[in-house]
Structure formats: C-alpha cells, structure tokens
Scaffold this motif. Structure first.
Motif, PDB file in Angstrom:
ATOM      1  N   SER A   1      80.335  -0.693   4.180  1.00 26.52           N
ATOM      2  CA  SER A   1      80.316  -1.427   4.881  1.00 26.52           C
ATOM      3  C   SER A   1      79.100  -2.495   4.727  1.00 26.52           C
ATOM      4  CB  SER A   1      79.989  -0.126   6.536  1.00 26.52           C
ATOM      5  OG  SER A   1      81.644  -0.319   7.118  1.00 26.52           O
TER       6      SER A   1
ATOM      7  N   ARG B   1      73.354   6.565  21.665  1.00 33.09           N
ATOM      8  CA  ARG B   1      74.358   7.189  21.081  1.00 33.09           C
ATOM      9  C   ARG B   1      75.282   7.754  21.986  1.00 33.09           C
ATOM     10  NH1 ARG B   1      73.615   6.717  14.870  1.00 33.09           N
ATOM     11  NH2 ARG B   1      72.977   5.723  14.553  1.00 33.09           N
TER      12      ARG B   1
ATOM     13  N   TYR C   1      77.608  -4.803  11.543  1.00 38.19           N
ATOM     14  CA  TYR C   1      77.969  -3.571  10.576  1.00 38.19           C
ATOM     15  C   TYR C   1      79.266  -4.559  10.944  1.00 38.19           C
ATOM     16  CZ  TYR C   1      75.175   0.090  12.130  1.00 38.19           C
ATOM     17  OH  TYR C   1      73.989   1.057  12.003  1.00 38.19           O
ATOM     18  N   GLY C   2      79.951  -4.493   9.088  1.00 36.38           N
ATOM     19  CA  GLY C   2      81.393  -4.883   8.802  1.00 36.38           C
ATOM     20  C   GLY C   2      81.829  -4.479   8.118  1.00 36.38           C
ATOM     21  N   THR C   3      83.202  -4.774   7.926  1.00 36.68           N
ATOM     22  CA  THR C   3      84.245  -4.691   6.469  1.00 36.68           C
ATOM     23  C   THR C   3      84.533  -5.635   6.060  1.00 36.68           C
ATOM     24  OG1 THR C   3      85.576  -2.834   7.273  1.00 36.68           O
ATOM     25  CG2 THR C   3      86.047  -3.135   6.295  1.00 36.68           C
TER      26      THR C   3
ATOM     27  N   GLU D   1      86.591  -7.608   9.710  1.00 36.97           N
ATOM     28  CA  GLU D   1      85.829  -7.020  10.897  1.00 36.97           C
ATOM     29  C   GLU D   1      84.540  -7.180  10.839  1.00 36.97           C
ATOM     30  OE1 GLU D   1      84.391  -4.307  12.637  1.00 36.97           O
ATOM     31  OE2 GLU D   1      84.006  -3.004  10.027  1.00 36.97           O
TER      32      GLU D   1
ATOM     33  N   PHE E   1      75.659   0.105  18.844  1.00 38.71           N
ATOM     34  CA  PHE E   1      75.091   0.707  19.694  1.00 38.71           C
ATOM     35  C   PHE E   1      74.098  -0.507  20.161  1.00 38.71           C
ATOM     36  CE2 PHE E   1      75.556   3.828  16.204  1.00 38.71           C
ATOM     37  CZ  PHE E   1      76.276   4.850  16.651  1.00 38.71           C
TER      38      PHE E   1
ATOM     39  N   LYS F   1      81.119  13.551  11.588  1.00 36.07           N
ATOM     40  CA  LYS F   1      82.138  12.446  10.857  1.00 36.07           C
ATOM     41  C   LYS F   1      81.831  11.865   9.170  1.00 36.07           C
ATOM     42  CE  LYS F   1      81.443   9.087  12.689  1.00 36.07           C
ATOM     43  NZ  LYS F   1      81.227   7.288  13.231  1.00 36.07           N
TER      44      LYS F   1
ATOM     45  N   TYR G   1      76.011   2.141   1.731  1.00 32.53           N
ATOM     46  CA  TYR G   1      75.937   0.494   2.872  1.00 32.53           C
ATOM     47  C   TYR G   1      75.340  -0.359   1.577  1.00 32.53           C
ATOM     48  CZ  TYR G   1      76.871   2.578   7.108  1.00 32.53           C
ATOM     49  OH  TYR G   1      77.436   3.312   8.485  1.00 32.53           O
TER      50      TYR G   1
ATOM     51  N   ARG H   1      68.557   4.242   5.191  1.00 39.93           N
ATOM     52  CA  ARG H   1      67.780   6.097   5.755  1.00 39.93           C
ATOM     53  C   ARG H   1      67.352   6.822   4.332  1.00 39.93           C
ATOM     54  NH1 ARG H   1      72.664   7.412   9.684  1.00 39.93           N
ATOM     55  NH2 ARG H   1      71.499   5.998  11.116  1.00 39.93           N
TER      56      ARG H   1
ATOM     57  N   ARG I   1      70.573  -3.583   9.527  1.00 45.15           N
ATOM     58  CA  ARG I   1      70.161  -2.104   9.595  1.00 45.15           C
ATOM     59  C   ARG I   1      69.698  -1.569   8.639  1.00 45.15           C
ATOM     60  NH1 ARG I   1      71.024   3.044   7.910  1.00 45.15           N
ATOM     61  NH2 ARG I   1      72.495   4.086   8.538  1.00 45.15           N
TER      62      ARG I   1
ATOM     63  N   GLY J   1      85.304  -1.973  16.456  1.00 46.83           N
ATOM     64  CA  GLY J   1      85.689  -3.064  14.389  1.00 46.83           C
ATOM     65  C   GLY J   1      87.490  -2.329  14.636  1.00 46.83           C
TER      66      GLY J   1
ATOM     67  N   GLU K   1      85.317   4.282   8.047  1.00 46.86           N
ATOM     68  CA  GLU K   1      85.120   4.729   8.966  1.00 46.86           C
ATOM     69  C   GLU K   1      84.035   3.747   9.336  1.00 46.86           C
ATOM     70  OE1 GLU K   1      80.606   7.037   9.065  1.00 46.86           O
ATOM     71  OE2 GLU K   1      81.381   6.281  10.271  1.00 46.86           O
ATOM     72  N   ILE K   2      84.454   3.885  10.721  1.00 49.17           N
ATOM     73  CA  ILE K   2      83.983   2.127  11.818  1.00 49.17           C
ATOM     74  C   ILE K   2      84.209   2.512  13.458  1.00 49.17           C
ATOM     75  CG2 ILE K   2      84.528   0.179   9.709  1.00 49.17           C
ATOM     76  CD1 ILE K   2      86.886  -0.388  11.599  1.00 49.17           C
ATOM     77  N   ASP K   3      83.047   1.427  13.853  1.00 50.70           N
ATOM     78  CA  ASP K   3      83.325   1.750  15.625  1.00 50.70           C
ATOM     79  C   ASP K   3      85.178   1.404  15.997  1.00 50.70           C
ATOM     80  OD1 ASP K   3      83.056  -0.652  15.426  1.00 50.70           O
ATOM     81  OD2 ASP K   3      81.199  -0.047  17.380  1.00 50.70           O
TER      82      ASP K   3
HETATM   83  P1  5GP Z   1      75.051   4.612  10.742  1.00 55.35           P
HETATM   84  O1  5GP Z   1      74.517   3.895  11.477  1.00 55.35           O
HETATM   85  O2  5GP Z   1      75.050   5.716  11.731  1.00 55.35           O
HETATM   86  O3  5GP Z   1      75.656   4.185   9.525  1.00 55.35           O
HETATM   87  O4  5GP Z   1      76.177   4.468  11.903  1.00 55.35           O
HETATM   88  C1  5GP Z   1      76.487   3.993  13.292  1.00 55.35           C
HETATM   89  C2  5GP Z   1      78.021   3.698  13.318  1.00 55.35           C
HETATM   90  O5  5GP Z   1      78.115   2.027  12.902  1.00 55.35           O
HETATM   91  C3  5GP Z   1      78.919   4.391  13.089  1.00 55.35           C
HETATM   92  O6  5GP Z   1      79.328   5.113  14.178  1.00 55.35           O
HETATM   93  C4  5GP Z   1      79.916   3.973  12.001  1.00 55.35           C
HETATM   94  O7  5GP Z   1      81.485   4.055  12.671  1.00 55.35           O
HETATM   95  C5  5GP Z   1      79.835   2.775  12.207  1.00 55.35           C
HETATM   96  N1  5GP Z   1      80.202   1.642  11.870  1.00 55.35           N
HETATM   97  C6  5GP Z   1      79.562   1.656   9.790  1.00 55.35           C
HETATM   98  N2  5GP Z   1      80.142   0.264   9.310  1.00 55.35           N
HETATM   99  C7  5GP Z   1      80.779   0.141   9.609  1.00 55.35           C
HETATM  100  C8  5GP Z   1      82.105  -1.424  10.069  1.00 55.35           C
HETATM  101  O8  5GP Z   1      81.786  -1.618   8.506  1.00 55.35           O
HETATM  102  N3  5GP Z   1      82.468  -2.027  11.130  1.00 55.35           N
HETATM  103  C9  5GP Z   1      82.721  -1.700  12.358  1.00 55.35           C
HETATM  104  N4  5GP Z   1      82.295  -1.922  13.519  1.00 55.35           N
HETATM  105  N5  5GP Z   1      80.947   0.120  12.703  1.00 55.35           N
HETATM  106  C10 5GP Z   1      80.921  -0.052  11.435  1.00 55.35           C
END
Ligand code: 5GP
Length: 201
Positions: A45, A158, A91-93, A80, A85, A25, A61, A52, A49, A116, A111-113
């Motif tokens: 978003s 995951r 995580y939110g928009t 949302e 996981f 992705k 983020y 990294r 967390r 969301g 790019e969200i789960d």
């Molecule tokens: P990572 O921790 O690897 O950056 O992201 C983990 C997951 O969080 C990814 O699958 C991503 O799609 C999801 N994610 C990232 N930002 C958001 C968000 O704003 N809302 C939601 N619902 N999921 C998110």
C-alpha cells in the motif's frame, strides 16, 4: 490480451484481509505469504504516514508525501483509499500493485481497513474477503498494549475504530477468530484453497 481479460474467466483474484490492529494481522499475513496453498502476492500500500523503525520503503509501504499521494489520486492510480483511524494519514491500494500480482498469476493480497474493503467489494464483488477478529475486546486491548508502539491517544482511537469496524463484519464472506495462531492460519489456508478450487471448477 489485457490483464483484466486474462482474469475474466476465473474472476478477479483478490483477497482482502481486515481486522483491528492488535488482532495479530501482520503475523498472519507473513505466515500466509509463506505458507498459503495458493500463490499470493502482497499488495504494497501507499501511505502518507511516516515509516516506523524497521519498516522498508517498497516492502512495508510506499511512503509518500501528502502532495504525491493526492497527485496519484487525481491520476486515478488507486483502486481504493481511506483516511485510517481519523489520523489525517492516507492509505491506499495502487492499481499497479493488483495488476502486478495478476501478471505473475497470483492472487493480489490486500491487508486494508474496512472502508477500503467495502470499496474493493464494490469493484470486485467476487473478491475473497476475510475479517480477522480477536477472541474478545479485552484480549484485543491487551494485544494492542503489549505491542508498546502507540501512545495512549492512538490506542484509544484504535479501540474506537475497532469497535465501529465490527459493525461491518457481516459484509465479509469469511470471519476468522485469531485465537490460536496456527489454527487461524490453517483456517485461512483452507478458505483460499477452496476458493481457488471453485474458481477452477
Ligand atoms: P499501520 O499504520 O498500522 O501500518 O496500518 C494501519 C491500518 O491501515 C491497518 O488497519 C491497515 O489495514 C490499514 N491499511 C493499510 N494499507 C491500506 C490501504 O492500502 N488501504 C486502506 N484502506 N487501508 C490500509
């Protein structure tokens, strides 16, 4: 005229991309932001967390303390949010991210789960939703392990999340298989172009 009024004639320009981490992705997102035939603006978003190495505040983020995230939730600043996981991390928009894109006449690119995405579909039924799949579960696991950024417990979580998210593929308007990067990027570019053309028709 409010931002939402200015959107109403052509619908809400929202693109949602979901898919398991390890589906490639991030690479696709970066390629799309650079190459898309329609103007895309990435929604940054918020998450609780920790960053990294290499991740930049405000670009990758908005890294928030749990209490700050919950305060913004209480103020209804998110369109949302989800605990992704079952990690305990939120995580939110932010509404302001989507509006920022619209102000600059771009599509807001989220790019969200899956959780969301389902929420966004309810609020914006005309959102362009794309699920990015890896060619096979084996290939997915291989890519996830090749990244080397997660420990075994996280990898297992995951993998389980990816399997359960697949149940929702049918809810997305488009499913793209990330078999060959250039081909997948081109397919998404075609989707975006035709969606824009339809909106302007
Ligand atoms: P990572 O921790 O690897 O950056 O992201 C983990 C997951 O969080 C990814 O699958 C991503 O799609 C999801 N994610 C990232 N930002 C958001 C968000 O704003 N809302 C939601 N619902 N999921 C998110």
């Amino acid at each position: 005229m409010s931002v939402s009024d200015s959107q109403s004639s052509s619908g809400h320009r929202v693109v949602v991309l979901s898919g398991p981490s390890g589906s490639g992705k991030t690479t696709i997102v970066n390629r799309l932001i650079a190459e898309s035939p329609v103007k895309l603006q990435k929604s940054v978003s918020a998450t609780t967390r920790k960053p990294r190495p290499q991740e930049v505040e405000g670009e990758d983020y908005y890294f928030l303390a749990d209490a700050d995230f919950r305060e913004k939730l209480a103020q209804d600043l998110f369109i949302e949010h989800a605990e992704v996981f079952s990690s305990g991390f939120l995580y939110g928009t932010l509404r302001s991210e989507v509006e920022r894109a619209w102000q600059s006449k771009a599509w807001a690119f989220l790019e969200i789960d899956v959780e969301g995405a389902l929420n966004v579909m309810q609020q914006y039924p005309d959102a362009v939703t794309i699920f990015l799949k890896t060619p096979s579960p084996e290939e997915f696991e291989k890519r996830l392990r090749a990244r080397g950024t997660e420990n075994e417990a996280t990898i297992q979580k995951r993998l389980a999340t990816a399997a359960s998210e697949l149940e929702f593929v049918d809810r997305y308007r488009h499913v793209v298989v990330n078999d060959v990067l250039d081909r997948a990027v081109a397919e998404i570019c075609d989707i975006l172009k035709s969606e824009e053309t339809n909106r302007n028709a």
